[in-house]
Design an enzyme around this catalytic site. Structure first.
Site, short mmCIF file in Angstrom:
data_model
loop_
_atom_site.label_atom_id
_atom_site.label_comp_id
_atom_site.label_asym_id
_atom_site.label_seq_id
_atom_site.Cartn_x
_atom_site.Cartn_y
_atom_site.Cartn_z
N PHE A 133 0.86 -1.19 0.00
CA PHE A 133 0.00 0.00 0.00
C PHE A 133 0.90 1.24 0.00
CE2 PHE A 133 -3.08 2.86 2.26
CZ PHE A 133 -4.11 2.77 1.34
N ASP A 212 1.75 -5.43 8.15
CA ASP A 212 0.55 -4.60 8.10
C ASP A 212 -0.63 -5.55 7.83
OD1 ASP A 212 -1.61 -2.98 7.42
OD2 ASP A 212 -0.31 -1.41 6.58
N TYR A 237 -11.23 -0.11 10.22
CA TYR A 237 -12.46 0.33 9.51
C TYR A 237 -12.78 -0.52 8.29
CZ TYR A 237 -8.90 3.21 7.07
OH TYR A 237 -7.79 3.65 6.41
N LYS A 238 -11.97 -1.54 8.01
CA LYS A 238 -12.24 -2.41 6.87
C LYS A 238 -13.05 -3.63 7.36
CE LYS A 238 -8.36 -0.42 4.52
NZ LYS A 238 -6.90 -0.39 4.35
N ARG A 391 -12.28 -3.85 -7.80
CA ARG A 391 -11.97 -4.69 -6.65
C ARG A 391 -13.27 -5.00 -5.92
NH1 ARG A 391 -8.17 -2.28 -1.94
NH2 ARG A 391 -10.18 -1.36 -1.41
C1 LIG Z 1 -6.19 0.75 4.54
C2 LIG Z 1 -4.73 0.60 4.73
C3 LIG Z 1 -4.02 1.54 5.46
C4 LIG Z 1 -4.74 2.73 6.02
O1 LIG Z 1 -3.93 3.70 6.51
P1 LIG Z 1 -4.51 4.89 7.38
O2 LIG Z 1 -3.31 5.46 7.97
O3 LIG Z 1 -5.48 4.32 8.37
O4 LIG Z 1 -5.22 5.82 6.44
C5 LIG Z 1 -2.66 1.33 5.63
N1 LIG Z 1 -2.04 0.25 5.11
C6 LIG Z 1 -2.71 -0.67 4.40
C7 LIG Z 1 -2.01 -1.87 3.85
C8 LIG Z 1 -4.08 -0.52 4.18
O5 LIG Z 1 -4.75 -1.43 3.47
#
Ligand SMILES: *Cc1c(COP(=O)(O)O)cnc(C)c1O
Length: 431
Positions: A133, A212, A237-238, A391
């Protein structure tokens, strides 16, 4: 091949039958839904609202903030980061005293990466990969600039744009590697790393490993302790349905907690915040990885969905996720591949998380046509991810087989009837 993953035909009746046999089907009604013609396949970007959360937040605002006011800190608020961490720990295979809810995923990654690098002085390499990400990579790049000590970010390439070969990764982990920093399930393709072998390889070379878990927690089983992971961060939040921008979590292995120090020395990281000492003394345990007063309303919103997931059990959630994603691919093979779609996720269910990417040259306009449909067509909400991925997130706790059937069927109609041609390629801020 598991029999659960063989489907007799593409009839609507089969989808309904799969729902009838789904042990988790009853949990769907725990989540707010006011439009039966909205197919939500984006729970991996923002999970649905549980009814229990709606009630709890209203009560918290009125009774705790409204009536109890500041007394609420000593009536449970102050323990929330640890209590929620304890519940998340059972979803990620950790001890309750190893997980804490605080700040955002990116901020926690910043804190834990700096803590890790200062424990490996002299080592200059940080290993990640091109499917990670971008926020994670930006944080690592920013840290390298901030430290100005000649660290190097090594990104493992992908041979097919979907997976990372373990041998390519292993070839780069060496005696100069400080940290292996990977996202367990890739946000675009859903490729899932083998946590145990990678952690082992990192440790053999004296490197630390940071995972992560944003795209895996709540959907796939995670065994941080069994895999001997050092550090982890993740999003709530996912698949955890904690609400927009909900605070994230972090994990620090027990025996590292009193040695590692994160760089943001807020008062909540100190041993005795309410002694108001002038000099910082870190808390002896996991508390030192906190920074500030926790955002109570957002924290409260995380708990009801966690309880629902714990009740459902991660094994059952994973089984449903696998069966549902196999069903989606089965329908896509029959209906969408002949129309120019390609699978953008690993075909092997063991190598995937809980979402499926489908690629098409017109993906952006197809996604718009899915979202902006006018009745009687159903609206389908996926994510679009550059350059050409649609997705589709499967949230095992509430996505039904009928949702998947209707979603894929709608995609077929949009492409067959060229409905997407009515939409422009203009991008919105959030896609
Ligand atoms: C959704 C996600 C984030 C989110 O980062 P925020 O700091 O909460 O905005 C980070 N890393 C990954 C791999 C994600 O999928």
């Amino acid at each position: 091949m598991n029999n659960n993953f063989v489907f007799p035909n593409t009839d609507f009746k089969t989808a309904k039958n799969l729902d009838r046999l789904d042990e988790l089907a009853r949990y769907r009604q725990e989540f707010f839904q006011d439009d039966p013609d909205l197919i939500y396949l984006d729970g991996n970007s923002l999970g649905r609202l549980p009814f229990r959360t709606l009630t709890l937040i209203n009560q918290t605002i009125e009774n705790e903030w409204g009536s109890q006011l500041i007394r609420s800190w000593n009536r449970g608020w102050i323990e929330l980061p640890r209590r929620l961490g304890g519940k998340i720990s059972s979803l990620v295979g950790a001890h309750p005293d190893e997980v804490l809810v605080s700040e955002s995923t990116s901020t926690n990654l910043f804190k834990l990466t700096l803590a890790a690098l200062s424990e490996r002085p002299g080592r200059k390499r940080i290993i990640s990969d091109v499917l990670n990400f971008p926020s994670d990579l930006y944080i690592l790049q920013g840290i390298i600039k901030l430290l100005n000590q000649g660290h190097e970010l090594v990104l493992i390439p992908s041979r097919d744009g979907i997976t990372i070969k373990t041998e390519d990764l292993f070839a780069e982990i060496d005696a100069n590697t400080a940290l292996v920093c990977l996202t367990h399930v890739a946000f675009k393709s859903a490729f899932m790393f083998d946590m145990a072998t990678i952690s082992q390889k990192a440790h053999e070379n004296g490197a630390l490993v940071l995972w992560d878990l944003s795209h895996s927690v709540g959907a796939v089983p995670i065994e941080l302790n069994k895999c001997e992971a050092d550090l982890a961060v993740g999003c709530t939040y996912k698949y955890l349905n904690g609400g927009p921008g909900a605070p994230a979590f972090l994990f620090v292995r027990r025996d590292l907690q009193s040695r590692f120090l994160q760089p943001v020395w807020g008062w909540f990281a100190s041993k005795t915040p309410f002694d108001f000492e002038l000099d910082f003394t870190p808390a002896p345990d996991l508390a030192r990885f906190q920074v500030s007063s926790p955002p109570i309303l957002s924290m409260k919103a995380i708990e009801p969905a966690l309880d629902i997931l714990l009740e459902a059990g991660i094994e059952r959630l994973y089984k449903k996720s696998q069966q549902a994603s196999e069903y989606l691919i089965y329908l896509a093979d029959q209906w969408l591949v002949p129309l120019g779609f390609e699978l953008g996720s690993p075909r092997n269910v063991e190598l995937r998380g809980s979402h499926i990417s489908l690629r098409h040259p017109e993906s952006f306009r197809i996604a718009r046509a899915m979202i902006e449909a006018t009745p009687p067509a159903v609206k389908v909400i996926p994510d679009f991810r550059v350059p050409d991925n649609i997705r589709l997130g499967i949230t095992p706790i509430y996505t039904s087989f009928v949702d998947i059937y209707r979603g894929v069927d709608r995609m077929r109609a949009i492409v067959e009837q060229r409905t997407y041609e009515q939409y422009s390629n203009e991008r919105m801020t959030v896609t």
